[in-house]
Design a protein around this motif. Sequence first.
Motif, short mmCIF file in Angstrom:
data_model
loop_
_atom_site.label_atom_id
_atom_site.label_comp_id
_atom_site.label_asym_id
_atom_site.label_seq_id
_atom_site.Cartn_x
_atom_site.Cartn_y
_atom_site.Cartn_z
N CYS A 238 21.04 36.49 76.16
CA CYS A 238 19.98 35.56 75.75
C CYS A 238 19.71 35.72 74.25
O CYS A 238 20.23 36.61 73.61
CB CYS A 238 18.67 35.88 76.49
SG CYS A 238 18.90 36.04 78.27
N GLY A 239 18.88 34.85 73.73
CA GLY A 239 18.41 35.02 72.36
C GLY A 239 19.23 34.28 71.32
O GLY A 239 20.18 33.57 71.62
N ALA A 240 18.85 34.51 70.07
CA ALA A 240 19.40 33.74 68.94
C ALA A 240 20.91 33.90 68.78
O ALA A 240 21.60 32.96 68.41
CB ALA A 240 18.69 34.18 67.66
N PHE A 241 21.42 35.09 69.07
CA PHE A 241 22.85 35.36 68.85
C PHE A 241 23.73 34.40 69.66
O PHE A 241 24.69 33.83 69.15
CB PHE A 241 23.18 36.81 69.21
CG PHE A 241 24.62 37.19 69.00
CD1 PHE A 241 25.21 37.08 67.74
CD2 PHE A 241 25.40 37.67 70.05
CE1 PHE A 241 26.55 37.43 67.54
CE2 PHE A 241 26.73 38.02 69.86
CZ PHE A 241 27.30 37.89 68.60
N LEU B 160 22.61 31.59 71.14
CA LEU B 160 22.13 30.22 71.01
C LEU B 160 22.79 29.50 69.84
O LEU B 160 23.04 28.30 69.90
CB LEU B 160 20.60 30.23 70.83
CG LEU B 160 19.82 29.01 71.27
CD1 LEU B 160 20.16 28.62 72.71
CD2 LEU B 160 18.33 29.28 71.15
N ASP B 161 23.08 30.23 68.78
CA ASP B 161 23.75 29.64 67.61
C ASP B 161 25.25 29.58 67.92
O ASP B 161 26.02 30.45 67.56
CB ASP B 161 23.47 30.50 66.37
CG ASP B 161 24.12 29.95 65.11
OD1 ASP B 161 24.84 28.93 65.22
OD2 ASP B 161 23.90 30.52 64.03
N CYS B 162 25.65 28.49 68.62
CA CYS B 162 27.00 28.45 69.19
C CYS B 162 28.10 28.50 68.14
O CYS B 162 29.15 29.10 68.37
CB CYS B 162 27.16 27.23 70.10
SG CYS B 162 26.69 25.69 69.33
N HIS B 163 27.89 27.88 66.96
CA HIS B 163 28.96 27.88 65.94
C HIS B 163 29.25 29.29 65.44
O HIS B 163 30.39 29.73 65.40
CB HIS B 163 28.56 26.96 64.77
CG HIS B 163 28.35 25.54 65.20
ND1 HIS B 163 29.36 24.77 65.72
CD2 HIS B 163 27.23 24.77 65.21
CE1 HIS B 163 28.88 23.57 66.02
NE2 HIS B 163 27.59 23.55 65.73
N THR B 164 28.17 30.01 65.08
CA THR B 164 28.34 31.40 64.60
C THR B 164 28.91 32.27 65.70
O THR B 164 29.81 33.09 65.46
CB THR B 164 26.99 31.96 64.12
OG1 THR B 164 26.43 31.05 63.19
CG2 THR B 164 27.16 33.33 63.47
N PHE B 165 28.41 32.08 66.92
CA PHE B 165 28.88 32.89 68.05
C PHE B 165 30.39 32.71 68.25
O PHE B 165 31.12 33.69 68.45
CB PHE B 165 28.13 32.51 69.33
CG PHE B 165 28.50 33.37 70.53
CD1 PHE B 165 28.01 34.66 70.65
CD2 PHE B 165 29.37 32.89 71.51
CE1 PHE B 165 28.35 35.46 71.74
CE2 PHE B 165 29.72 33.67 72.60
CZ PHE B 165 29.21 34.96 72.72
#
Length: 261
Positions: free
Chosen positions: A217-220, A222-227
């Motif tokens: 979960c969380g920002a990591f 959620l930011d699909c491009h960076t992930f």
Amino acid sequence: MAASGAQEQLESNPGHYQSLLATEHDTKLKDTIQTDINRTFPNNVLFQSKAEPGLQRALYNVLLAYGHHNKAVGYCQGMNFIVGYLIIITKDEEKSFWLMDALLGRILPDYYSPAMLGLKTDQEVLEELVKTKAPAVGQLMAQYPGIWTLVVSRWFICLYIDILPIETVLRIWDCLFYEGSKVLFRVALTLITHHQPEILRARCLSDVCECFKQITCGAFTLDCHTFMQKIFTEPGSLSMATIEKLREKCRQQILEESRQP
């Protein structure tokens, strides 16, 4: 459709999908699928039984046709979520059927067979990879026999559906159809290595399980491009040859253990 080989199969087998739906249906197969239909994305308006036009009928048809097409697999829990996603994306029963065939027949061998040998093997492969890529986490997990099944079996069996945010899952699937199953390991390793400090703070089995829930979960994530960029950098090199070698070793171990009295 093109990258997975599904388009080629669809064009080479005209009328195959419709002929499967027209055959005499196995009662047990029908009942098992029907039981799971209402449990599939219950919060998604498209899958609610009163939805117009609802996707429940399409979901049922694809699962039923696939059960006849691949009798060795039939129907297994988890498949309903995958077909549900495919129908949302393609809006087409026949395309969803052939994408499912590409996934189960070529990309994810033995994940959904009755013995689930492929799934059990890949859980052990991940354990071996973690020992190499994040040895401290590997040591911690080794204290709890059977822990990998508890924390990652749903990651693999549902291909991260309902585990990671939908935008991220769809990008993972693009890579899965294009590059094959090693992408599933890249995602798992990235989640684990990126959250190594939190995992290492776990003091008991329930701490570990809770931590593995939180790291998805969380920002990591959620930011699909960076992930997606991270999954191709953070785990380092990971060749299909390495995975196949580990699969062979782990598969043999599982088979030997199952033969022991």
